[in-house]
Design a protein around this motif. Structure first.
Motif, PDB file in Angstrom:
ATOM      1  N   HIS A  62       0.780  -1.147  -0.030  1.00  0.00           N
ATOM      2  CA  HIS A  62       0.010   0.055   0.029  1.00  0.00           C
ATOM      3  C   HIS A  62       0.753   1.239   0.015  1.00  0.00           C
ATOM      4  O   HIS A  62       1.904   1.301   0.638  1.00  0.00           O
ATOM      5  CB  HIS A  62      -0.703   0.212   1.328  1.00  0.00           C
ATOM      6  CG  HIS A  62      -1.940  -1.094   1.541  1.00  0.00           C
ATOM      7  ND1 HIS A  62      -3.199  -0.776   0.531  1.00  0.00           N
ATOM      8  CD2 HIS A  62      -1.887  -2.155   1.829  1.00  0.00           C
ATOM      9  CE1 HIS A  62      -3.776  -1.936   0.661  1.00  0.00           C
ATOM     10  NE2 HIS A  62      -3.127  -2.892   1.528  1.00  0.00           N
TER      11      HIS A  62
ATOM     12  N   ASP B 253      -2.667  -6.555   4.522  1.00  0.00           N
ATOM     13  CA  ASP B 253      -4.057  -7.167   4.017  1.00  0.00           C
ATOM     14  C   ASP B 253      -5.025  -5.854   4.047  1.00  0.00           C
ATOM     15  O   ASP B 253      -4.674  -4.807   4.937  1.00  0.00           O
ATOM     16  CB  ASP B 253      -4.537  -8.148   4.534  1.00  0.00           C
ATOM     17  CG  ASP B 253      -4.825  -8.241   5.948  1.00  0.00           C
ATOM     18  OD1 ASP B 253      -5.157  -7.260   6.593  1.00  0.00           O
ATOM     19  OD2 ASP B 253      -4.532  -9.104   6.885  1.00  0.00           O
ATOM     20  N   GLU B 254      -6.274  -5.748   3.523  1.00  0.00           N
ATOM     21  CA  GLU B 254      -7.122  -4.750   3.471  1.00  0.00           C
ATOM     22  C   GLU B 254      -7.492  -4.277   4.982  1.00  0.00           C
ATOM     23  O   GLU B 254      -7.622  -3.265   5.291  1.00  0.00           O
ATOM     24  CB  GLU B 254      -8.243  -4.850   2.622  1.00  0.00           C
ATOM     25  CG  GLU B 254      -7.771  -5.041   1.168  1.00  0.00           C
ATOM     26  CD  GLU B 254      -7.353  -3.793   0.855  1.00  0.00           C
ATOM     27  OE1 GLU B 254      -7.759  -2.668   1.097  1.00  0.00           O
ATOM     28  OE2 GLU B 254      -6.589  -3.901  -0.171  1.00  0.00           O
TER      29      GLU B 254
ATOM     30  N   PHE C   9      -4.728  -2.722   6.607  1.00  0.00           N
ATOM     31  CA  PHE C   9      -4.382  -1.375   6.079  1.00  0.00           C
ATOM     32  C   PHE C   9      -5.398  -0.293   6.705  1.00  0.00           C
ATOM     33  O   PHE C   9      -5.082   0.679   7.130  1.00  0.00           O
ATOM     34  CB  PHE C   9      -4.516  -1.511   4.761  1.00  0.00           C
ATOM     35  CG  PHE C   9      -4.090  -0.208   4.150  1.00  0.00           C
ATOM     36  CD1 PHE C   9      -2.698   0.405   4.211  1.00  0.00           C
ATOM     37  CD2 PHE C   9      -5.111   0.699   3.399  1.00  0.00           C
ATOM     38  CE1 PHE C   9      -2.574   1.456   3.554  1.00  0.00           C
ATOM     39  CE2 PHE C   9      -4.823   1.805   2.839  1.00  0.00           C
ATOM     40  CZ  PHE C   9      -3.347   2.347   3.072  1.00  0.00           C
ATOM     41  N   GLU C  10      -6.613  -0.608   6.803  1.00  0.00           N
ATOM     42  CA  GLU C  10      -7.846  -0.092   7.199  1.00  0.00           C
ATOM     43  C   GLU C  10      -7.572   0.395   8.686  1.00  0.00           C
ATOM     44  O   GLU C  10      -7.593   1.607   9.219  1.00  0.00           O
ATOM     45  CB  GLU C  10      -9.077  -0.752   7.098  1.00  0.00           C
ATOM     46  CG  GLU C  10     -10.299   0.365   7.574  1.00  0.00           C
ATOM     47  CD  GLU C  10     -11.573  -0.248   7.193  1.00  0.00           C
ATOM     48  OE1 GLU C  10     -12.604  -0.115   7.929  1.00  0.00           O
ATOM     49  OE2 GLU C  10     -11.640  -1.205   6.343  1.00  0.00           O
TER      50      GLU C  10
ATOM     51  N   ASP D 215      -4.631   7.476   0.319  1.00  0.00           N
ATOM     52  CA  ASP D 215      -4.357   5.940  -0.190  1.00  0.00           C
ATOM     53  C   ASP D 215      -4.123   6.078  -1.835  1.00  0.00           C
ATOM     54  O   ASP D 215      -4.996   5.958  -2.294  1.00  0.00           O
ATOM     55  CB  ASP D 215      -5.357   4.952   0.169  1.00  0.00           C
ATOM     56  CG  ASP D 215      -4.959   3.716  -0.273  1.00  0.00           C
ATOM     57  OD1 ASP D 215      -3.600   3.260  -0.734  1.00  0.00           O
ATOM     58  OD2 ASP D 215      -5.882   2.611  -0.107  1.00  0.00           O
TER      59      ASP D 215
ATOM     60  N   THR E 201      -2.504   3.698  -3.418  1.00  0.00           N
ATOM     61  CA  THR E 201      -2.387   2.415  -3.914  1.00  0.00           C
ATOM     62  C   THR E 201      -3.122   2.015  -5.163  1.00  0.00           C
ATOM     63  O   THR E 201      -2.307   1.625  -6.184  1.00  0.00           O
ATOM     64  CB  THR E 201      -2.895   1.402  -2.950  1.00  0.00           C
ATOM     65  OG1 THR E 201      -2.039   1.605  -1.664  1.00  0.00           O
ATOM     66  CG2 THR E 201      -2.476  -0.368  -3.097  1.00  0.00           C
ATOM     67  N   HIS E 202      -4.297   2.202  -5.257  1.00  0.00           N
ATOM     68  CA  HIS E 202      -5.021   2.087  -6.566  1.00  0.00           C
ATOM     69  C   HIS E 202      -5.546   3.231  -7.272  1.00  0.00           C
ATOM     70  O   HIS E 202      -6.366   3.192  -8.335  1.00  0.00           O
ATOM     71  CB  HIS E 202      -6.653   1.185  -6.030  1.00  0.00           C
ATOM     72  CG  HIS E 202      -5.986   0.045  -5.207  1.00  0.00           C
ATOM     73  ND1 HIS E 202      -5.622  -0.984  -5.718  1.00  0.00           N
ATOM     74  CD2 HIS E 202      -6.421  -0.153  -3.915  1.00  0.00           C
ATOM     75  CE1 HIS E 202      -5.338  -1.976  -4.766  1.00  0.00           C
ATOM     76  NE2 HIS E 202      -5.764  -1.357  -3.806  1.00  0.00           N
TER      77      HIS E 202
END
Length: 161
Positions: free
Chosen positions: A3, A53-54, A57-58, A75, A77-78
């Motif tokens: 991330h 992991d998601e 990360f949250e 974020d 990342t995406h």
């Protein structure tokens, strides 16, 4: 999953320690970290690369939001972000092979920043894959020293962060 976080923080001593301490106390390894002041001298931007992991990360982002010195977290990342790194290579460069190394540097739009009797120091910026490719090519000449920054990232276009 890797991330990319862009975190806007107060430009004060101790803030870096509090942010990295919070992340490490939760058992996460920071893969890369860069920090520098922004256009506003009271703020710094931290680019943090962390593997999580998601759900984890949250949890990290929620904990970061609780820190008083943190103003904004993005974020990247995406997102469609611009990512760059800087690297310095000190390469073994005997006079008879120097031209080959200079050509490789030119292909990658890198700069020769120092010339020694038997070495060349090359500065390059770009994506991780570009810098990895340069490193692979320079290995055959003999890399005497290498130093690489962490990633910096910024959203493209008119996005806030």
């Amino acid at each position: 999953m890797i991330h990319i976080l862009s975190v806007l923080v107060e430009n004060k001593s101790g803030v870096l320690s509090r942010v990295t301490g919070m992340i490490s106390r939760r058992g996460f390894n920071i893969e890369s970290l860069t920090v520098a002041p922004t256009e506003d001298e009271t703020l710094s931007r931290m680019t943090i690369i962390v593997e999580a992991d998601e759900v984890s990360f949250e949890q990290i982002t929620k904990q970061l939001h609780k820190l008083v010195a943190v103003y904004k977290i993005s974020d990247l990342t995406h997102s469609d972000a611009i990512e760059r790194e800087l690297v310095l290579f000190k390469v073994q460069a005997p006079p008879e092979r120097r031209h080959e190394i200079i050509e490789i540097a030119g292909i990658f739009r890198a700069n020769i920043v120092d010339v020694g009797k038997n070495t060349l120091t090359i500065e390059a910026t770009g994506t991780a894959s570009k810098l990895d490719a340069m490193e692979d090519l320079f290995r055959s000449y003999g890399i005497k020293q290498l130093t690489r920054t962490g990633k910096i990232a910024m959203s493209r276009g008119a996005h806030d962060q």
